[in-house]
Scaffold this motif. Structure first.
Motif, short mmCIF file in Angstrom:
data_model
loop_
_atom_site.label_atom_id
_atom_site.label_comp_id
_atom_site.label_asym_id
_atom_site.label_seq_id
_atom_site.Cartn_x
_atom_site.Cartn_y
_atom_site.Cartn_z
N GLY A 1 0.78 -1.30 -0.01
CA GLY A 1 0.04 -0.14 -0.09
C GLY A 1 0.81 1.38 0.05
N LEU A 2 1.95 1.21 0.72
CA LEU A 2 2.81 2.40 0.77
C LEU A 2 3.41 2.47 -0.51
N HIS A 3 3.98 1.51 -1.37
CA HIS A 3 4.37 1.60 -2.71
C HIS A 3 3.37 2.18 -3.58
N ILE A 4 2.27 1.74 -3.37
CA ILE A 4 1.08 2.43 -4.36
C ILE A 4 0.94 3.80 -4.26
N HIS A 5 0.56 4.12 -2.80
CA HIS A 5 -0.04 5.29 -2.60
C HIS A 5 1.20 6.59 -2.43
N ALA A 6 2.42 6.10 -1.84
CA ALA A 6 3.61 6.97 -1.60
C ALA A 6 4.96 6.40 -2.03
N ASP A 7 4.99 6.27 -3.36
CA ASP A 7 6.37 5.47 -3.90
C ASP A 7 7.61 6.46 -3.39
N ASP A 8 7.59 7.60 -3.19
CA ASP A 8 8.84 8.50 -2.95
C ASP A 8 9.20 8.15 -1.36
N ILE A 9 8.17 7.96 -0.44
CA ILE A 9 8.36 7.66 0.77
C ILE A 9 8.96 6.10 0.69
N TYR A 10 8.30 5.38 -0.18
CA TYR A 10 8.68 4.01 -0.12
C TYR A 10 10.09 3.64 -0.33
N SER A 11 10.34 4.50 -1.47
CA SER A 11 11.69 4.34 -2.02
C SER A 11 12.96 4.89 -0.94
N SER A 12 12.44 5.44 -0.18
CA SER A 12 13.34 6.40 0.55
C SER A 12 13.46 5.62 2.08
N LEU A 13 12.81 4.46 2.09
CA LEU A 13 12.88 3.81 3.58
C LEU A 13 14.44 3.21 3.80
N PRO A 14 14.60 3.16 4.70
CA PRO A 14 16.21 2.81 5.36
C PRO A 14 16.34 1.52 4.67
N THR A 15 15.56 0.52 4.88
CA THR A 15 15.63 -0.88 3.98
C THR A 15 15.85 -0.96 2.74
N ARG A 16 14.93 -0.11 2.05
CA ARG A 16 15.00 -0.24 0.46
C ARG A 16 16.20 0.49 0.00
N VAL A 17 16.64 1.65 0.77
CA VAL A 17 18.15 2.18 0.64
C VAL A 17 19.32 1.26 0.59
N LYS A 18 19.33 0.56 1.85
CA LYS A 18 20.35 -0.51 1.92
C LYS A 18 20.15 -1.55 0.83
N GLN A 19 19.15 -1.89 0.64
CA GLN A 19 18.78 -2.94 -0.35
C GLN A 19 19.27 -2.34 -1.71
N ARG A 20 19.03 -1.25 -2.07
CA ARG A 20 19.46 -0.86 -3.31
C ARG A 20 21.10 -0.80 -3.34
N GLU A 21 21.88 -0.15 -2.37
CA GLU A 21 23.30 -0.14 -2.18
C GLU A 21 23.90 -1.57 -2.44
N THR A 22 23.31 -2.60 -1.53
CA THR A 22 23.68 -3.68 -1.74
C THR A 22 23.70 -4.38 -2.90
N ALA A 23 22.52 -4.07 -3.80
CA ALA A 23 22.33 -4.55 -5.25
C ALA A 23 23.50 -3.85 -5.93
N ASP A 24 23.68 -2.54 -5.73
CA ASP A 24 24.55 -1.85 -6.81
C ASP A 24 25.88 -2.17 -6.53
N SER A 25 26.37 -2.46 -5.17
CA SER A 25 27.53 -2.73 -4.98
C SER A 25 27.83 -4.23 -5.67
N LYS A 26 27.00 -5.14 -5.45
CA LYS A 26 27.10 -6.58 -6.36
C LYS A 26 27.26 -6.38 -7.76
N TRP A 27 26.33 -5.47 -8.37
CA TRP A 27 26.48 -5.34 -9.63
C TRP A 27 27.86 -4.66 -10.21
#
Length: 186
Positions: free
Chosen positions: A84-110
């Motif tokens: 629901g958060l992703h649907i209604h407020a994608d900007d908040i969803y993408s700035s969550l600490p767990t999402r940011v950490k997940q993106r950084e981990t994926a970027d460093s692996k890539w």
């Protein structure tokens, strides 16, 4: 974030961020509560939804109670909250600490797994002197053949025929014509 991490644990890590974020206003919290109530009544009943939509209680307190309630309901309830958060407020969803950490981990692996090679568009890496020496050699052979008279220069005919193989059509015709004219002179 690994596959072992579940939404239950992510909500526990993100709860403080969600409660302190100014973008989590009354309207957004109401939309999330309504979505959870209408689409997933097993997660949030009508009575619970009414409690979390009570405007006499500050939004921060209602949000903290909602997150605590969802945390108690289990992993599926937490997952639906994130959806629901992703649907209604994608900007908040993408700035969550767990999402940011997940993106950084994926970027460093890539970046570690993919080697980046700069493109080089170099036809000949030997330099301009090599080109000038080759050009001078070919011009010298052509001049010897064109202006040369005598038996010693007759052997250049087959050489010129072989040299013409890599030239353009016009240059090849000129070089072969010179070779044929030289044979006819003798």
């Amino acid at each position: 974030m690994t596959d072992i991490d579940c939404y239950h644990e992510q909500l526990q890590r993100d709860a403080q961020f969600l409660c302190s974020d100014q973008r989590m206003d009354t309207e957004l919290v109401d939309r999330l509560v309504l979505q959870l109530n209408r689409i997933y009544p097993q997660i949030l009943s009508d009575k619970e939804a009414h409690k979390f939509r009570n405007l006499s209680i500050p939004t921060e307190v209602r949000l903290a109670e909602l997150l605590k309630h969802l945390y108690g309901k289990g992993d599926e309830a937490c997952h639906e909250f994130y959806r629901g958060l992703h649907i209604h407020a994608d900007d908040i969803y993408s700035s969550l600490p767990t999402r940011v950490k997940q993106r950084e981990t994926a970027d460093s692996k890539w970046t570690n797994s993919v080697a980046v090679y700069p493109e080089r568009f170099v036809l000949n890496d030997r330099g301009p002197l090599f080109f000038l020496s080759c050009f001078s050699f070919v011009v010298g052979i052509a001049m010897l053949y064109y202006y040369g008279e005598g038996e010693t220069l007759r052997c250049t005919g087959p050489f010129l025929h072989c040299s013409a193989a890599r030239l353009s059509k016009g240059a090849k015709d000129v070089l072969i014509t010179y070779a044929e004219v030289g044979k006819q002179k003798n």
